[in-house]
Design a protein around this motif. Structure first.
Motif, PDB file in Angstrom:
ATOM      1  N   LYS A  77       0.835  -1.202   0.000  1.00 58.87           N
ATOM      2  CA  LYS A  77       0.000   0.000   0.000  1.00 58.87           C
ATOM      3  C   LYS A  77       0.869   1.250   0.000  1.00 58.87           C
ATOM      4  CE  LYS A  77      -3.702   2.336   2.543  1.00 58.87           C
ATOM      5  NZ  LYS A  77      -4.578   2.296   3.755  1.00 58.87           N
ATOM      6  N   ASP A  78       1.906   1.269   0.841  1.00 67.42           N
ATOM      7  CA  ASP A  78       2.827   2.410   0.868  1.00 67.42           C
ATOM      8  C   ASP A  78       3.570   2.557  -0.455  1.00 67.42           C
ATOM      9  OD1 ASP A  78       2.121   3.050   3.423  1.00 67.42           O
ATOM     10  OD2 ASP A  78       3.878   2.150   4.374  1.00 67.42           O
ATOM     11  N   ASN A  80       2.542   1.699  -3.433  1.00 68.76           N
ATOM     12  CA  ASN A  80       1.643   2.190  -4.470  1.00 68.76           C
ATOM     13  C   ASN A  80       1.352   3.682  -4.351  1.00 68.76           C
ATOM     14  OD1 ASN A  80       1.334  -0.153  -5.973  1.00 68.76           O
ATOM     15  ND2 ASN A  80      -0.379  -0.890  -4.740  1.00 68.76           N
ATOM     16  N   GLU A  81       1.701   4.267  -3.232  1.00 69.16           N
ATOM     17  CA  GLU A  81       1.538   5.714  -3.079  1.00 69.16           C
ATOM     18  C   GLU A  81       2.726   6.487  -3.637  1.00 69.16           C
ATOM     19  OE1 GLU A  81       0.841   6.315   1.065  1.00 69.16           O
ATOM     20  OE2 GLU A  81      -1.224   5.543   0.993  1.00 69.16           O
ATOM     21  N   GLN A  82       3.775   5.747  -4.042  1.00 67.59           N
ATOM     22  CA  GLN A  82       4.962   6.365  -4.635  1.00 67.59           C
ATOM     23  C   GLN A  82       4.807   6.464  -6.153  1.00 67.59           C
ATOM     24  OE1 GLN A  82       7.290   7.411  -2.300  1.00 67.59           O
ATOM     25  NE2 GLN A  82       5.734   6.577  -0.914  1.00 67.59           N
ATOM     26  N   SER A  83       5.676   7.262  -6.743  1.00 64.09           N
ATOM     27  CA  SER A  83       5.699   7.394  -8.202  1.00 64.09           C
ATOM     28  C   SER A  83       6.909   6.635  -8.742  1.00 64.09           C
ATOM     29  CB  SER A  83       5.786   8.878  -8.590  1.00 64.09           C
ATOM     30  OG  SER A  83       5.931   9.019  -9.982  1.00 64.09           O
TER      31      SER A  83
END
Length: 267
Positions: A77-78, A80-83
């Motif tokens: 989840k963490d 997937n919050e990155q680019s």
């Protein structure tokens, strides 16, 4: 005399608190927490079109219990919050037998990546290699076995190589900028001749890492390279601390679990 005594007591108290905090962090906090470690990859042979191309590297999950799977879900989840544009997995998905395979597949499948998900196996994967490969494949990862892939981005190309744990020689050199990854960091000894940048895991960062002294635990195949960044000739190696401890090495100090986030930059 009383002042000196008070100072002595205060210093002993501070020392006791420091030792206590270090022990608690090493045993309780550090094994479970993780960071996203930003690493700049600079080279003149990186195509201009790949400027700021980002690659997430994960390694050494060592799943042993249902709690680990819940933690993996939080990590993804963490992530997937990155680019980023690409994801690499450096091996050791499980430690021991495979369990909750459908759940793990579902979690890994939820990792977003516009330019591919690739993996290599670690030594812990070998005893259940067919099951682990199936999980990775169904989750959208291509498992590389001493294989190269050409990565296209903005009409330019670089080369990606994934080495297995039995590799003893590098693939042929290419004119393309080459980034490679493997599970064992000591394979860098021969890979450095054909790759400009190499990623590896396995070592746990030494688990207990002491300034000046280095890694206190040097696993087989991580005797020479086991923590952080190394340079050999014109090649660079980054050894990830991984994302978990091991059953035989349950503690971590100054070897924080990590997702490595590479950013390519043309020098």
């Amino acid at each position: 005399m009383k002042t000196r005594r008070h100072i002595g007591i205060a210093l002993l108290t501070l020392l006791f608190l420091a030792i206590t905090i270090t022990i608690v962090h090493t045993i309780v906090i550090s094994p479970k927490t993780y960071r996203i470690q930003d690493v700049q990859v600079t080279n003149k042979t990186i195509p201009q079109q790949f400027q700021n191309f980002k690659i997430a590297y994960l390694s050494d999950m060592h799943l042993r219990s249902k709690k680990d799977i819940t933690r993996l879900e939080s990590i993804v989840k963490d992530l997937n919050e990155q680019s980023y544009q690409m994801v690499l997995f450096g091996g050791d998905l499980y430690e021991g037998k495979v369990f909750e395979d459908k759940k793990v597949t579902q979690i890994l499948n939820s990792i977003h990546s516009s330019h591919g998900k690739f993996a290599v196996l670690g030594e812990e994967d070998n005893s259940n290699s067919s099951q682990v490969v199936q999980i990775l494949n169904e989750a959208g990862f291509e498992t590389l076995n001493n294989e190269a892939r050409t990565i296209y981005y903005n009409e330019a190309r670089i080369r990606l190589i994934g080495y297995n744990i039995e590799a003893a020689a590098a693939l042929e050199k290419s004119d393309l900028y080459t980034l490679s990854f493997s599970h064992y960091p000591d394979q860098f000894a021969f890979i450095s001749d054909t790759s400009q940048y190499h990623l590896a895991g396995h070592s746990g960062g030494g688990f207990i890492y002491l300034p000046l002294l280095g890694a206190t635990t040097k696993l087989t195949h991580a005797k020479t390279y086991n923590h952080g960044r190394y340079t050999k000739k014109n090649a660079i190696l980054y050894v990830s601390n991984g994302l978990s401890t091991m059953a035989d090495h349950p503690y971590k100090f100054l070897a924080k679990n990590e997702i490595v986030m590479l950013t390519l930059t043309k020098s």
